[in-house]
Design a protein around this motif. Structure first.
Motif, PDB file in Angstrom:
ATOM      1  N   ILE A   1      -9.689  -3.230 -44.124  1.00 47.12           N
ATOM      2  CA  ILE A   1      -8.641  -4.200 -43.784  1.00 47.12           C
ATOM      3  C   ILE A   1      -8.965  -4.880 -42.459  1.00 47.12           C
ATOM      4  O   ILE A   1      -9.248  -4.216 -41.460  1.00 47.12           O
ATOM      5  CB  ILE A   1      -7.269  -3.510 -43.646  1.00 47.12           C
ATOM      6  N   ILE A   2      -8.904  -6.211 -42.474  1.00 37.24           N
ATOM      7  CA  ILE A   2      -8.885  -6.977 -41.227  1.00 37.24           C
ATOM      8  C   ILE A   2      -7.445  -7.478 -41.088  1.00 37.24           C
ATOM      9  O   ILE A   2      -6.988  -8.314 -41.870  1.00 37.24           O
ATOM     10  CB  ILE A   2      -9.881  -8.150 -41.235  1.00 37.24           C
ATOM     11  N   HIS A   3      -6.741  -6.917 -40.121  1.00 37.80           N
ATOM     12  CA  HIS A   3      -5.335  -7.255 -39.919  1.00 37.80           C
ATOM     13  C   HIS A   3      -5.194  -8.658 -39.336  1.00 37.80           C
ATOM     14  O   HIS A   3      -6.152  -9.224 -38.808  1.00 37.80           O
ATOM     15  CB  HIS A   3      -4.677  -6.221 -39.002  1.00 37.80           C
TER      16      HIS A   3
ATOM     17  N   TYR B   1      -9.776  -4.229 -37.204  1.00 45.15           N
ATOM     18  CA  TYR B   1     -10.342  -3.706 -38.454  1.00 45.15           C
ATOM     19  C   TYR B   1      -9.884  -2.270 -38.642  1.00 45.15           C
ATOM     20  O   TYR B   1      -9.825  -1.486 -37.693  1.00 45.15           O
ATOM     21  CB  TYR B   1     -11.874  -3.764 -38.397  1.00 45.15           C
ATOM     22  N   GLU B   2      -9.556  -1.918 -39.894  1.00 43.95           N
ATOM     23  CA  GLU B   2      -9.129  -0.554 -40.217  1.00 43.95           C
ATOM     24  C   GLU B   2      -9.738  -0.141 -41.547  1.00 43.95           C
ATOM     25  O   GLU B   2      -9.849  -0.952 -42.463  1.00 43.95           O
ATOM     26  CB  GLU B   2      -7.598  -0.512 -40.332  1.00 43.95           C
ATOM     27  N   GLU B   3     -10.121   1.124 -41.638  1.00 45.94           N
ATOM     28  CA  GLU B   3     -10.560   1.729 -42.902  1.00 45.94           C
ATOM     29  C   GLU B   3      -9.549   2.785 -43.302  1.00 45.94           C
ATOM     30  O   GLU B   3      -9.167   3.618 -42.477  1.00 45.94           O
ATOM     31  CB  GLU B   3     -11.919   2.431 -42.750  1.00 45.94           C
ATOM     32  N   ILE B   4      -9.141   2.743 -44.575  1.00 50.83           N
ATOM     33  CA  ILE B   4      -8.272   3.782 -45.112  1.00 50.83           C
ATOM     34  C   ILE B   4      -9.025   4.451 -46.259  1.00 50.83           C
ATOM     35  O   ILE B   4      -9.522   3.763 -47.156  1.00 50.83           O
ATOM     36  CB  ILE B   4      -6.941   3.206 -45.637  1.00 50.83           C
ATOM     37  N   LYS B   5      -9.128   5.759 -46.208  1.00 51.55           N
ATOM     38  CA  LYS B   5      -9.785   6.537 -47.266  1.00 51.55           C
ATOM     39  C   LYS B   5      -8.725   6.948 -48.272  1.00 51.55           C
ATOM     40  O   LYS B   5      -7.836   7.737 -47.949  1.00 51.55           O
ATOM     41  CB  LYS B   5     -10.478   7.776 -46.700  1.00 51.55           C
ATOM     42  N   LEU B   6      -8.812   6.417 -49.484  1.00 51.79           N
ATOM     43  CA  LEU B   6      -7.839   6.713 -50.534  1.00 51.79           C
ATOM     44  C   LEU B   6      -8.407   7.793 -51.436  1.00 51.79           C
ATOM     45  O   LEU B   6      -9.452   7.610 -52.056  1.00 51.79           O
ATOM     46  CB  LEU B   6      -7.549   5.429 -51.336  1.00 51.79           C
ATOM     47  N   GLY B   7      -7.746   8.934 -51.490  1.00 50.40           N
ATOM     48  CA  GLY B   7      -8.200  10.066 -52.286  1.00 50.40           C
ATOM     49  C   GLY B   7      -7.244  11.224 -52.099  1.00 50.40           C
ATOM     50  O   GLY B   7      -6.168  11.060 -51.524  1.00 50.40           O
ATOM     51  N   ILE B   8      -7.663  12.397 -52.552  1.00 51.55           N
ATOM     52  CA  ILE B   8      -6.759  13.550 -52.454  1.00 51.55           C
ATOM     53  C   ILE B   8      -7.277  14.676 -51.559  1.00 51.55           C
ATOM     54  O   ILE B   8      -6.631  15.706 -51.442  1.00 51.55           O
ATOM     55  CB  ILE B   8      -6.415  14.100 -53.857  1.00 51.55           C
ATOM     56  N   ASN B   9      -8.417  14.479 -50.916  1.00 48.95           N
ATOM     57  CA  ASN B   9      -8.920  15.502 -50.007  1.00 48.95           C
ATOM     58  C   ASN B   9      -8.345  15.245 -48.612  1.00 48.95           C
ATOM     59  O   ASN B   9      -8.964  14.605 -47.766  1.00 48.95           O
ATOM     60  CB  ASN B   9     -10.446  15.502 -49.985  1.00 48.95           C
TER      61      ASN B   9
END
Length: 173
Positions: free
Chosen positions: A86-88, A93-101
């Motif tokens: 994401i560039i707000h 800049y931001e990174e989001i890790k989408l998962g279940i760990n």
């Protein structure tokens, strides 16, 4: 095993190619509608209150940088974790890790704020990610804006590495 085969998911869920990359299918949409006057957002006319899709991305592809005029909620379903880049609006800049760990900093759902520029990539090689995305007010392709590398580099040169990876050199016709 079929569940590890992205083409199984594409065929079984009836997914189609998405202009940003990957595959999608609209799954739910509100019967209620809302207008820009009610929400003070920058779109013309009415929109469904929300829309929702399945979205599948393989590690051989990326979801190219794009922008929506609505918030988008992402939900992890299956496969490899996914990174949302994401560039707000303020240029951060931001990174989001989408998962279940959760121990590795992943989250099972995430919000991409309206008017952010964002894309995604699969974290593990030779795999895929299946996620759900809900947009509110509902998604409409007239609110969907893709970007080229030149578009973004002129505004955000500090994010050159990720822009070169996730922005189109030239937007496909």
């Amino acid at each position: 095993m079929k569940i590890n085969d992205p083409q199984h998911w594409v065929a079984t869920l009836g997914l189609e190619p998405h202009p940003e990359g990957g595959y999608y299918k609209r799954t739910f949409e509100s019967s209620e509608r809302t207008s820009d006057q009610e929400l003070s957002v920058n779109f013309e006319g009415e929109r469904k209150l929300y829309t929702s899709i399945y979205f599948l991305l393989t590690s051989k592809d990326v979801s190219h940088f794009h922008r929506l005029k609505s918030d988008e909620l992402w939900y992890y379903h299956a496969g490899s974790p996914l990174t949302i880049h994401i560039i707000h609006e303020n240029g951060d800049y931001e990174e989001i890790k989408l998962g279940i760990n959760l121990d590795k900093g992943e989250v099972p759902q995430a919000l991409v704020p309206k008017n952010s520029i964002f894309g995604s990539s699969v974290m593990e090689e030779n795999t895929f990610s299946l996620v759900g995305c809900m947009v509110s007010p509902g998604f409409d392709f007239q609110d969907f804006e893709l970007f080229t590398q030149d578009n973004l580099l002129s505004q955000y040169p500090q994010h050159k590495d990720i822009i070169m990876k996730l922005a189109y050199e030239k937007i496909p016709e």
